[in-house]
Design a protein around this motif. Structure first.
Motif, PDB file in Angstrom:
ATOM      1  N   SER A 389       0.807  -1.228   0.000  1.00 57.14           N
ATOM      2  CA  SER A 389       0.000   0.000   0.000  1.00 57.14           C
ATOM      3  C   SER A 389       0.837   1.273   0.000  1.00 57.14           C
ATOM      4  N   LEU A 390       1.900   1.307   0.801  1.00 61.15           N
ATOM      5  CA  LEU A 390       2.706   2.522   0.866  1.00 61.15           C
ATOM      6  C   LEU A 390       3.490   2.771  -0.424  1.00 61.15           C
ATOM      7  N   PRO A 391       4.126   1.745  -1.030  1.00 63.80           N
ATOM      8  CA  PRO A 391       4.793   1.988  -2.318  1.00 63.80           C
ATOM      9  C   PRO A 391       3.827   2.440  -3.409  1.00 63.80           C
ATOM     10  N   LEU A 392       2.587   1.926  -3.404  1.00 67.76           N
ATOM     11  CA  LEU A 392       1.611   2.342  -4.414  1.00 67.76           C
ATOM     12  C   LEU A 392       1.086   3.750  -4.134  1.00 67.76           C
ATOM     13  N   GLY A 393       1.037   4.125  -2.851  1.00 64.54           N
ATOM     14  CA  GLY A 393       0.651   5.490  -2.499  1.00 64.54           C
ATOM     15  C   GLY A 393      -0.799   5.636  -2.096  1.00 64.54           C
ATOM     16  N   ARG A 394      -1.672   5.762  -3.080  1.00 65.82           N
ATOM     17  CA  ARG A 394      -3.081   6.064  -2.791  1.00 65.82           C
ATOM     18  C   ARG A 394      -3.772   4.976  -1.968  1.00 65.82           C
ATOM     19  N   PRO A 395      -3.494   3.680  -2.201  1.00 69.69           N
ATOM     20  CA  PRO A 395      -4.157   2.656  -1.373  1.00 69.69           C
ATOM     21  C   PRO A 395      -3.850   2.788   0.110  1.00 69.69           C
ATOM     22  N   PHE A 396      -2.688   3.321   0.440  1.00 69.32           N
ATOM     23  CA  PHE A 396      -2.360   3.517   1.854  1.00 69.32           C
ATOM     24  C   PHE A 396      -3.337   4.511   2.486  1.00 69.32           C
ATOM     25  N   ILE A 397      -3.655   5.568   1.752  1.00 70.99           N
ATOM     26  CA  ILE A 397      -4.575   6.595   2.255  1.00 70.99           C
ATOM     27  C   ILE A 397      -5.984   6.041   2.386  1.00 70.99           C
ATOM     28  N   THR A 398      -6.468   5.361   1.349  1.00 72.65           N
ATOM     29  CA  THR A 398      -7.837   4.829   1.409  1.00 72.65           C
ATOM     30  C   THR A 398      -7.967   3.746   2.473  1.00 72.65           C
ATOM     31  N   ALA A 399      -6.895   2.976   2.675  1.00 70.58           N
ATOM     32  CA  ALA A 399      -6.925   1.952   3.727  1.00 70.58           C
ATOM     33  C   ALA A 399      -7.024   2.601   5.105  1.00 70.58           C
ATOM     34  N   CYS A 400      -6.270   3.680   5.319  1.00 65.82           N
ATOM     35  CA  CYS A 400      -6.329   4.392   6.602  1.00 65.82           C
ATOM     36  C   CYS A 400      -7.727   4.961   6.842  1.00 65.82           C
ATOM     37  N   LEU A 401      -8.296   5.589   5.811  1.00 64.74           N
ATOM     38  CA  LEU A 401      -9.634   6.176   5.944  1.00 64.74           C
ATOM     39  C   LEU A 401     -10.684   5.094   6.170  1.00 64.74           C
TER      40      LEU A 401
END
Length: 641
Positions: A389-401
């Motif tokens: 998720s962190l290397p891809l970027g946006r999935p890290f944010i949506t996962a947190c939300l």
């Protein structure tokens, strides 16, 4: 010779792989222990193309130089059954690279503080888990023995086995301050038993018996447990500082008597008079903010914010500071309602992984997700975060939300945990007051939140192409500057600053044949007076040894500089070195690269004198050290032309 041919020749002349008992590599050399010397041909190894030197001091050392030693070690590892502890430069590891990158950015004083806190509490976690599970079993027996349940005879609660189970489960929690004090002393290089005394002092029952202490005309209100584990950490750290201060100033013959005596006496007074009251106020303030403001007054909004913002704290190492908070909540209220809320953040990551697996076309990415997803359900989130998720970027944010929704749900019911350590589904047995189902529902909500937000907004195939390149079968390796570095500009004079403060010594005085004979390059050595290593030039970090004892930097004019803290310090496994850079980082002259504990290195019997060498010395016409006996970090050390 190619690296593969060299690796084969080295193994052959060492008597074959069956004759090699142990093989490790450091930043400049292979270190080999052999079973029998009969078939070892060191002279033949010395003649091999690429071998700079061979040293036989019990352990055979084959000097190959920075960079090459890792490649040859990799070849040995891949072509034989020999287990080689190496850092694989050629393998593309998204998770390790991403984690190292974020860890290298944790350089602020606050982040370093939280890292120290993590080192103090992580060794205690297995005991907390075991104790928590035992109390969970005792809790379950209590519920089953309830007359309303009618499942177990209530008399079981009076049995010796039940009383023993409950007592063992409470042992660690009753002595937690002692373990925290011991680990704090070890973390900062002090005597562990004195740290344990600091922990005992904070929780000493006699403080309650005294109540009010008359000191210097002041009546001080004192009580056992005031300041909690935060007070223990500060007190134990104070004991370490006092101990080191006294030890440097007393005669060796009196050290065993005076140093611990003065440490405990002075440290205890300061702890009771200063540390406990201040730590008590801080602990109460933190508890008030998290429990009263964020969770009780904030309600579902507070729960959502806590859960949604937790993983960004993880990536910068600040989550470690919450461990003593959880334990303080358990001590005060019997459980921590904060931990289950924060655990929902990992649930959001799990949901995001499922969404990515469904939408991804890249088979390598799908395989990565499939490999990390099972441990995600068990509450181990690092492979998901740093690997996907962190290397891809946006999935890290949506996962947190998405995980925030699970935190909002749990905040409605004040679901608590009776210990710290596990997360995800593994936390279910440790949930307090039989609220297992509510916690499980919260997890499902967080899974769903992470899945929906990532599926709708968090994933696009372009992200994968940016990370892996157009070839879906092969990942894109990090772009590295070609070693124009190896072709320095002719007749250009460059000054290399000193990375350390200390006394300058010529290499030929070192008790290490590799450096003393300039086998890996010309330069100087510094006996440091301060445990801080700085970048000597603007350039790129080309090598970082995992232990932190050695760093290689290539300057903008092509000088390949090896910074080696101490001699043979690769053998030190403790927390002596603290890295602030990762491989391929761009650094500026004067930037802090690493801190290290000089006293700890010396106490372990190692020479702290540190070689600073230009490993591609042949590419330069002259390499001249300054004509000084002492150098300060940042001032001129070498001139290369």
């Amino acid at each position: 010779m190619t690296n593969q041919e060299l690796a084969h020749a080295i193994v052959k002349n060492l008597g074959g792989e069956t004759n090699i008992a142990n093989l490790t590599n450091c930043i400049t050399r292979l270190r080999i222990d052999v079973k029998s010397r009969n078939n070892v041909d060191l002279e033949a190894i010395k003649q091999l193309d690429g071998v700079l030197s061979v040293i036989d001091q019990g352990t055979i050392q084959i000097v190959l130089g920075p960079g090459k030693v890792t490649k040859v070690a990799n070849e040995i590892h891949e072509s034989t059954t020999i287990n080689v502890d190496v850092e694989d430069d050629d393998e593309f590891d998204v998770a390790a690279d991403t984690k190292a990158s974020y860890k290298a950015k944790q350089t602020s004083s606050i982040q370093q503080l939280f890292r120290h806190i993590g080192n103090i509490f992580v060794p205690i976690v297995p005991g907390l888990v075991a104790s928590g599970l035992m109390l969970g079993i005792a809790n379950l027996i209590t519920n089953l023995a309830n007359p309303d349940a009618g499942i177990l005879d209530p008399a079981v609660l009076e049995s010796d086995w039940y009383l023993l189970l409950e007592a063992i489960g409470n042992l660690l929690f009753g002595a937690l301050g002692v373990f925290v004090g011991i680990n704090t002393a070890r973390e900062f290089g002090g005597t562990m038993v004195l740290g344990g005394i600091a922990g005992l002092l904070i929780n000493a029952p006699v403080l309650d018996d005294i109540g009010s202490l008359n000191l210097f005309g002041l009546n001080l209100e004192i009580s056992s447990g005031l300041g909690g584990l935060l007070g223990v950490i500060v007190a134990a750290y104070l004991f370490v500082r006092i101990e080191k201060f006294i030890r440097k100033r007393v005669a060796d013959s009196l050290d065993l008597i005076l140093t611990p005596l003065i440490t405990v006496m002075v440290g205890s007074i300061i702890t009771i008079v200063v540390i406990q009251p201040i730590a008590g106020v801080l602990t109460s303030g933190i508890t008030w903010f998290l429990v009263d403001i964020m969770m009780e007054s904030g309600g579902i909004i507070g729960g959502y914010i806590l859960s949604a913002t937790f993983l960004p704290l993880v990536t910068v190492g600040m989550h470690q500071g919450l461990v003593p908070v959880h334990l303080e909540l358990i001590d005060q209220f019997g459980s921590t309602t904060l931990l289950p809320i924060l655990a929902m953040a990992g649930g959001g990551q799990v949901g995001a992984m499922i969404a990515i697996y469904i939408k991804a076309k890249n088979q390598r990415l799908k395989n990565t997700v499939a490999s990390v997803l099972p441990v995600g359900f068990l509450g181990i989130g690092e492979p998901l975060i740093y690997g996907v998720s962190l290397p891809l970027g946006r999935p890290f944010i949506t996962a947190c939300l998405g995980g925030g929704f699970g935190g909002a749900f749990l905040s409605l019911f004040q679901v608590g945990a009776i210990t710290v350590g596990p997360s995800g589904a593994v936390l279910i047995p440790l949930i307090a007051d039989n609220q297992y189902l509510l916690y499980a529902i919260g997890l499902i909500i967080s899974y769903a939140g992470g899945f929906i937000l990532t599926y709708l907004f968090g994933y696009k195939e372009e992200m994968v192409r940016k990370l892996y390149g157009d070839n879906t079968d092969q990942p894109k390796k990090k772009e590295t500057k070609q070693k124009e570095a190896s072709a320095p500009k002719q007749q250009e004079e460059t000054h290399i600053a000193s990375p350390l403060s200390g006394d300058i010594r010529p290499l030929n005085e070192l008790n290490d044949e590799v450096f003393a004979t300039e086998a890996v390059g010309k330069g100087v050595a510094i006996h440091p007076t301060e445990g801080k290593l700085y970048a000597p030039v603007d350039g790129t970090v080309t090598t970082v040894f995992p232990t932190g004892h050695a760093i290689g930097i290539t300057s903008e004019n092509g000088a390949e500089i090896l910074l080696h803290i101490g001699l043979d310090t690769v053998e030190i496994n403790d927390n002596v070195f603290e890295l602030y850079v990762a491989k391929d980082d761009k650094v500026e002259k004067g930037q802090l690269l690493c801190t290290f504990d000089i006293d700890a290195i010396i106490d372990k019997g190692y020479d702290v004198t540190s070689p600073i060498v230009i490993t591609n010395s042949d590419a330069f016409e002259t390499i001249e050290p300054v004509n000084e006996m002492y150098v300060k970090a940042g001032s001129k050390l070498l001139t290369v032309k």
